[in-house]
Design a protein around this motif. Structure first.
Motif, PDB file in Angstrom:
ATOM      1  N   LEU A 135      -1.159  63.757  12.634  1.00  0.00           N
ATOM      2  CA  LEU A 135      -1.085  63.923  11.873  1.00  0.00           C
ATOM      3  C   LEU A 135      -0.656  64.836  11.292  1.00  0.00           C
ATOM      4  CD1 LEU A 135      -4.098  62.092  10.437  1.00  0.00           C
ATOM      5  CD2 LEU A 135      -2.004  60.590  10.039  1.00  0.00           C
ATOM      6  N   THR A 136      -1.021  66.061  11.819  1.00  0.00           N
ATOM      7  CA  THR A 136      -0.442  67.414  10.572  1.00  0.00           C
ATOM      8  C   THR A 136       0.816  67.963  10.736  1.00  0.00           C
ATOM      9  OG1 THR A 136      -1.912  68.423  12.416  1.00  0.00           O
ATOM     10  CG2 THR A 136      -1.965  69.256  10.749  1.00  0.00           C
ATOM     11  N   ARG A 137       1.414  66.962  11.639  1.00  0.00           N
ATOM     12  CA  ARG A 137       2.785  67.625  11.919  1.00  0.00           C
ATOM     13  C   ARG A 137       3.728  66.411  11.008  1.00  0.00           C
ATOM     14  NH1 ARG A 137       3.358  67.908  18.602  1.00  0.00           N
ATOM     15  NH2 ARG A 137       2.108  70.107  18.803  1.00  0.00           N
ATOM     16  N   LYS A 142      -0.796  67.702   0.156  1.00  0.00           N
ATOM     17  CA  LYS A 142      -1.989  66.655  -0.931  1.00  0.00           C
ATOM     18  C   LYS A 142      -2.779  65.777   0.493  1.00  0.00           C
ATOM     19  CE  LYS A 142      -5.333  67.139  -3.558  1.00  0.00           C
ATOM     20  NZ  LYS A 142      -6.772  67.687  -3.375  1.00  0.00           N
ATOM     21  N   ILE A 143      -1.203  64.658   0.369  1.00  0.00           N
ATOM     22  CA  ILE A 143      -2.008  63.516   0.293  1.00  0.00           C
ATOM     23  C   ILE A 143      -2.151  63.911   2.489  1.00  0.00           C
ATOM     24  CG2 ILE A 143      -1.232  61.315   1.184  1.00  0.00           C
ATOM     25  CD1 ILE A 143       0.476  60.795  -0.733  1.00  0.00           C
ATOM     26  N   ALA A 144      -1.445  64.480   2.691  1.00  0.00           N
ATOM     27  CA  ALA A 144      -2.054  64.530   4.492  1.00  0.00           C
ATOM     28  C   ALA A 144      -3.409  65.517   4.725  1.00  0.00           C
ATOM     29  CB  ALA A 144      -1.142  65.145   4.715  1.00  0.00           C
ATOM     30  N   ASP A 145      -3.517  66.272   3.674  1.00  0.00           N
ATOM     31  CA  ASP A 145      -4.769  66.895   3.611  1.00  0.00           C
ATOM     32  C   ASP A 145      -6.030  65.781   3.814  1.00  0.00           C
ATOM     33  OD1 ASP A 145      -3.306  68.800   4.843  1.00  0.00           O
ATOM     34  OD2 ASP A 145      -3.045  70.137   2.237  1.00  0.00           O
ATOM     35  N   ASP A 146      -5.970  65.103   2.778  1.00  0.00           N
ATOM     36  CA  ASP A 146      -6.373  64.141   2.152  1.00  0.00           C
ATOM     37  C   ASP A 146      -7.224  63.110   3.657  1.00  0.00           C
ATOM     38  OD1 ASP A 146      -7.143  65.189   0.106  1.00  0.00           O
ATOM     39  OD2 ASP A 146      -6.451  64.503  -1.406  1.00  0.00           O
ATOM     40  N   LEU A 147      -5.797  63.026   3.986  1.00  0.00           N
ATOM     41  CA  LEU A 147      -6.379  61.585   4.936  1.00  0.00           C
ATOM     42  C   LEU A 147      -6.505  61.847   6.240  1.00  0.00           C
ATOM     43  CD1 LEU A 147      -2.655  59.594   5.467  1.00  0.00           C
ATOM     44  CD2 LEU A 147      -4.922  58.852   4.536  1.00  0.00           C
TER      45      LEU A 147
END
Length: 160
Positions: A135-137, A142-147
């Motif tokens: 997921l980090t890649r 911000k959406i990625a961090d929340d997910l």
């Protein structure tokens, strides 16, 4: 004049007369009577001792028979006691083996459960790490961090 046999007969009669005069015959009879009384007393004593010995023998034979019966009773009692103790020992051994078997089975089940829990925990941690890396890649900002934060929290909650 007189022949030798005559003089021997006269001497013998005189000898017997002198013995009779001095009471030798009474002494001889008294000695024989004393000896007879002494022999009779010894025979009576021997009879009495024999009857006492027979009575003692009978008494000791009764005691021996009683002792033999008592010994047989003791042996029989000891056999019964030994059989009882052997049965108790067998029951105790059987109980001991059953308890040890149960303890071993419980330990095995516990070890299996612990191993399963360890495998699940390791799998969950590996899945979380893999998901976090993927997921980090692929997701950014911000959406990625929340997910990622929400997914990690959900996953940890489900596995623990």
């Amino acid at each position: 004049m007189f022949e030798a046999e005559f003089w021997v007969a006269v001497a013998f009669v005189l000898f017997v007369g002198v013995l009779g005069y001095f009471g030798v015959h009474k002494l001889l009879l008294k000695g024989v009577d004393d000896r007879r009384d002494r022999i009779k007393a010894e025979l009576d004593e021997a009879r009495r001792l024999k009857s006492e010995a027979q009575a003692l023998l009978a008494q000791y034979e009764r005691k021996q028979q009683e002792a033999e019966r008592e010994a047989q009773a003791i042996v029989a009692s000891a056999k019964v006691e030994a059989e009882r103790m052997a049965a108790e020992a067998a029951a105790k051994i059987e109980d001991f083996v059953a308890r040890r078997t149960k303890m071993a089975e419980d330990k095995i089940a516990q070890a299996e459960a612990q191993a399963l829990a360890d495998v699940r925990s390791a799998a969950a941690e590996a899945a979380v790490a893999a998901a976090e890396t993927i997921l980090t890649r692929s997701v950014k900002d911000k959406i990625a961090d929340d997910l990622i934060t929400k997914g990690i929290a959900d996953l940890k909650g489900k596995f623990n």
